[in-house]
Design an enzyme around this catalytic site. Structure first.
Site, mmCIF file in Angstrom:
data_model
loop_
_atom_site.group_PDB
_atom_site.id
_atom_site.type_symbol
_atom_site.label_atom_id
_atom_site.label_comp_id
_atom_site.label_asym_id
_atom_site.label_seq_id
_atom_site.Cartn_x
_atom_site.Cartn_y
_atom_site.Cartn_z
ATOM 1 N N MET A 265 31.945 62.036 46.185
ATOM 2 C CA MET A 265 32.454 63.438 46.228
ATOM 3 C C MET A 265 31.529 64.167 45.202
ATOM 4 O O MET A 265 31.166 63.795 44.390
ATOM 5 C CB MET A 265 33.841 63.349 45.691
ATOM 6 N N CYS A 266 31.390 65.672 45.638
ATOM 7 C CA CYS A 266 30.446 66.542 44.842
ATOM 8 C C CYS A 266 31.202 67.614 44.167
ATOM 9 O O CYS A 266 32.338 67.732 44.537
ATOM 10 C CB CYS A 266 29.177 66.910 45.558
#
Ligand SMILES: *[C@@H]1O[C@H](CO)[C@@H](O)[C@H](O)[C@H]1NC(C)=O
Ligand SMILES: *[C@@H]1O[C@H](CO)[C@@H](O)[C@H](O)[C@H]1NC(C)=O
Ligand SMILES: *[C@@H]1O[C@H](CO)[C@@H](O)[C@H](O)[C@H]1NC(C)=O
Ligand SMILES: *[C@@H]1O[C@H](CO)[C@@H](O)[C@H](O)[C@H]1NC(C)=O
Ligand SMILES: *[C@@H]1O[C@H](CO)[C@@H](O)[C@H](O)[C@H]1NC(C)=O
Ligand SMILES: *[C@@H]1O[C@H](CO)[C@@H](O)[C@H](O)[C@H]1NC(C)=O
Length: 641
Positions: A1-2
């Site tokens: 996840m960014c």
């Protein structure tokens, strides 16, 4: 996840960094610890400026720093995961693949069709340089967070970010509604000196009649929460996105009428594994259960295999069993949802690799609090409680304390039982049952430091309880048992599976029983449809921000598009039968699936929400309602530590 973020300013007198502070940057970096970059795009002719900030959590392919920029000055930020629908090779990174496809799109229809075909969670920000247009949005269920803020003064700034910072005085952030994809024409905005958004909404089918009505409804929903000076419009040719799932089947069939000659009405209505067995004896039911297992199994498989496992391979030597590190963790209460996920993950995770089962418990502040509660406790709990007076527990060091029963909350007890069942299913697997024990002091400290900001802009008592429980659980820091000794452990798994979506689709909550009693099947259908519709704003944005804070990625197998479409295709009675008792009737289909692949006692555990199972709800005032605004998330200054 960014972590992704974009700040746009229209008049050059405002610099973008005025709106982008160090605290937000710090939160974004925690989501994406593997690479952080900034890019500022200034367009003096049109007097607008954009700042793009990208923070990457590396999970697949090679690390791909963001923001990406191509030869034509297009810019792309992607916080997503393509599980299907668009081809991503084993060694490719989905960010590059998506950017490449986008840059090739020659019309808006093509772009919408691209996003309609992606299967998996995403939020994105895309700057199309030639047209001076900014695109952004969230996937159909809103599995990735994205917040927006329009500053109050006309013609100043507009910001988007995965996560923000709570401040009592600051500008108000809101979650970007997961209603579709938005477009901002920066050229038009600078010309008119005002913000105007075009929304391309999700629709089951773009050719449908009555589209007009639905569009107007969606527009109203989106506009009502925005400041008055922000305009939201539709494209005049009514372009839209194709929903990735089919609509809910609201057929109300009769319990035994679906399959003539069955003995369903003959089944005894007791809560026992045998009752499940009786259902499975029926051919039609068994077939359905097997179909469900196949589809859910695929969803879990995609989620446990789509990640980088190369470290072990690079060293060339096979690490000994005990050195292998876990890549997959499950938020684990021992209830049927988490048991099914763990059992399915076991089928696909390499056998040498441990699976971490994250089990969270909160210590009661004072035992006295319990006396006031009306809930009946099991005899086991009553027996254990005397061991755990406040003083005795807090004076001990963490390790000793963990052995005491202060943390033997309901989810700990079912979790241990669940572990035994999993060990029976696969004795060769290392199952790390991670006992995560949270004291009131630590809860208070971390809530103030971190969790408040992650939950924001949500703010209810329920958001607080669930948010805190999930934050500590997904951090994965606790104790595991090693030959009878408890030793400290921190889960290294970057992927965290959660069971969210099972209760919403399979009528798992007690409110579903209330609804069914009052309004029958029709009412229950309506309730379930509404709950899946609002799951983005109620749960998923929040949970993504919470879990992402540890540099980990939440994955939701029950919200896989194929799983949802399958469940949506079934009439309610195939999924749940609320005329049957608790522990059987709710989530019946899932219980049958659990029984079918060998789970026993966990298959018939009644639903218990995490805030009660982990006992965090018992720490706080008994008079609070779950929907009240939570004062603990607001009043730092008066909070005595
Ligand atoms: C990302 O994947 C693309 C192929 O999709 C590849 O060409 C590129 O080198 C990768 N980027 C990085 C930074 O590894
Ligand atoms: C609406 O969509 C059509 C078809 O793609 C496009 O030609 C037109 O420019 C769009 N209108 C606006 C205001 O963007
Ligand atoms: C129904 O139950 C009876 C008695 O238990 C059994 O003889 C019969 O075969 C069952 N019918 C079906 C369709 O399973
Ligand atoms: C189930 O049905 C069979 C055959 O109709 C009958 O003999 C049996 O008593 C029934 N069992 C129960 C528990 O009602
Ligand atoms: C507690 O248990 C008693 C006896 O088992 C029962 O009569 C009572 O209704 C229960 N109270 C609650 C709140 O469940
Ligand atoms: C809805 O369920 C009924 C009953 O099983 C079935 O006949 C029908 O085909 C289903 N509809 C859809 C759209 O799946």
């Amino acid at each position: 996840m960014c972590g992704i973020c974009c700040v746009v300013t229209l008049c050059s007198q405002h610099a973008t960094h005025d709106f982008f502070n160090e605290d937000i940057l710090c939160h974004l970096r925690r989501r994406g610890p593997d690479s952080s970059q900034q890019l500022i795009k200034t367009v003096p002719d049109l007097s607008y400026e954009c700042l793009f900030s990208g923070h990457v959590l590396h999970l697949r392919g090679l690390v791909t720093p963001q923001p990406l920029e191509d030869a034509n000055s297009n810019i792309f930020l992607w916080n997503g995961e393509i599980f299907n629908g668009v081809h991503v090779g084993d060694l490719e990174n989905d960010t590059e693949v998506m950017f490449h496809h986008l840059a090739l799109c020659s019309s808006e229809e093509e772009m919408l069709s691209l996003f309609s075909s992606v299967r998996g969670p995403w939020s994105f920000i895309y700057y199309q340089a030639s047209r001076h247009v900014l695109w952004f949005g969230r996937d159909y269920f809103g599995r990735r967070s994205l917040l927006w803020q329009f500053s109050n003064e006309v013609n100043s700034a507009f910001c988007l970010t995965s996560v923000s910072v709570y401040s009592e005085s600051g500008h108000q952030w809101q979650e970007v509604p997961a209603s579709g994809i938005f477009k901002i024409d920066l050229k038009a905005c600078t010309a008119t000196k005002s913000w105007s958004l075009t929304l391309f909404p999700w629709k089951y089918s773009c050719t449908e009649k009555a589209v007009e009505e639905i569009f107007i409804h969606v527009l109203d929903q989106v506009s009502k929460d925005l400041p008055n000076h922000i305009r939201v419009v539709m494209n005049e040719s009514k372009l839209c996105l194709r929903a990735p799932v089919i609509p809910l089947n609201k057929t109300i069939s009769e319990a035994s009428g679906q399959c003539p000659g069955t003995n369903i009405s003959n089944i005894t209505h007791t809560v026992s594994v045998e009752t499940l067995q009786d259902f499975l004896a029926e051919e039609h039911k068994k077939k359905l259960v097997c179909q469900f297992i196949d589809i859910l199994n695929e969803a879990v498989k995609r989620r446990v295999l789509s990640l980088f496992r190369a470290e072990d391979q690079e060293t060339r030597e096979v690490p000994s069993m005990s050195n292998r590190k876990a890549h997959i963790a499950v938020l684990f209460s021992g209830g049927v949802d988490s048991m099914v996920l763990a059992a399915l993950a076991d089928k696909h995770v390499p056998l040498e690799e441990p699976i971490d089962l994250l089990n969270v418990a909160f210590m009661l502040k004072e035992q006295a609090k319990q006396k006031g509660t009306s809930k009946n406790r099991t005899s086991r709990e009553v027996q254990l409680d005397p061991l755990c007076s406040q003083a005795s527990c807090q004076d001990l060091d963490a390790k000793t304390r963990a052995r005491f029963s202060c943390f033997d909350v309901p989810d700990r007890i079912t979790g241990r039982a669940g572990l035994k069942e999993l060990e029976a299913i696969n004795p060769s697997r290392t199952w790390n049952f991670v006992e995560i024990n949270v004291t009131p002091q630590e809860l208070k400290k971390i809530r103030q430091q971190r969790i408040t900001h992650l939950i924001y802009p949500l703010d209810t008592v329920l958001d607080d309880s669930i948010g805190c429980a999930i934050w500590f659980a997904s951090r994965g820091e606790g104790f595991i048992s090693n030959q009878g000794e408890l030793k400290p452990y921190r889960s290294p798994a970057k992927v965290v599976l959660t069971g969210i979506g099972a209760d919403e689709q399979l009528a798992g909550y007690s409110r579903h029983r209330v609804c069914f009693k009052k309004y029958g099947f029709e009412g229950l259908n309506k309730e379930l449809e509404m709950e899946l519709d609002r799951i983005s704003s109620r749960n998923l944005g929040r949970d993504d921000r919470i879990i992402g804070d540890h540099g980990k990625e939440a994955r939701f197998p029950f919200l896989d598009e194929d799983v949802v479409s399958f469940l949506n295709s079934l009439p309610i009675l195939e999924k749940a039968d609320l005329t049957l008792p608790r522990g059987i009737g709710e989530k019946l289909l899932l219980r049958l699936a659990a029984k079918e692949f060998g789970l026993t006692a966990s298959a018939i555990l009644p639903k218990r929400a995490v805030q009660f199972g982990s006992r965090i709800a018992k720490l706080e005032s008994n008079s609070e309602k779950a929907s009240d605004t939570c004062s603990r998330l607001k009043s730092f200054s008066v909070d005595e530590l």
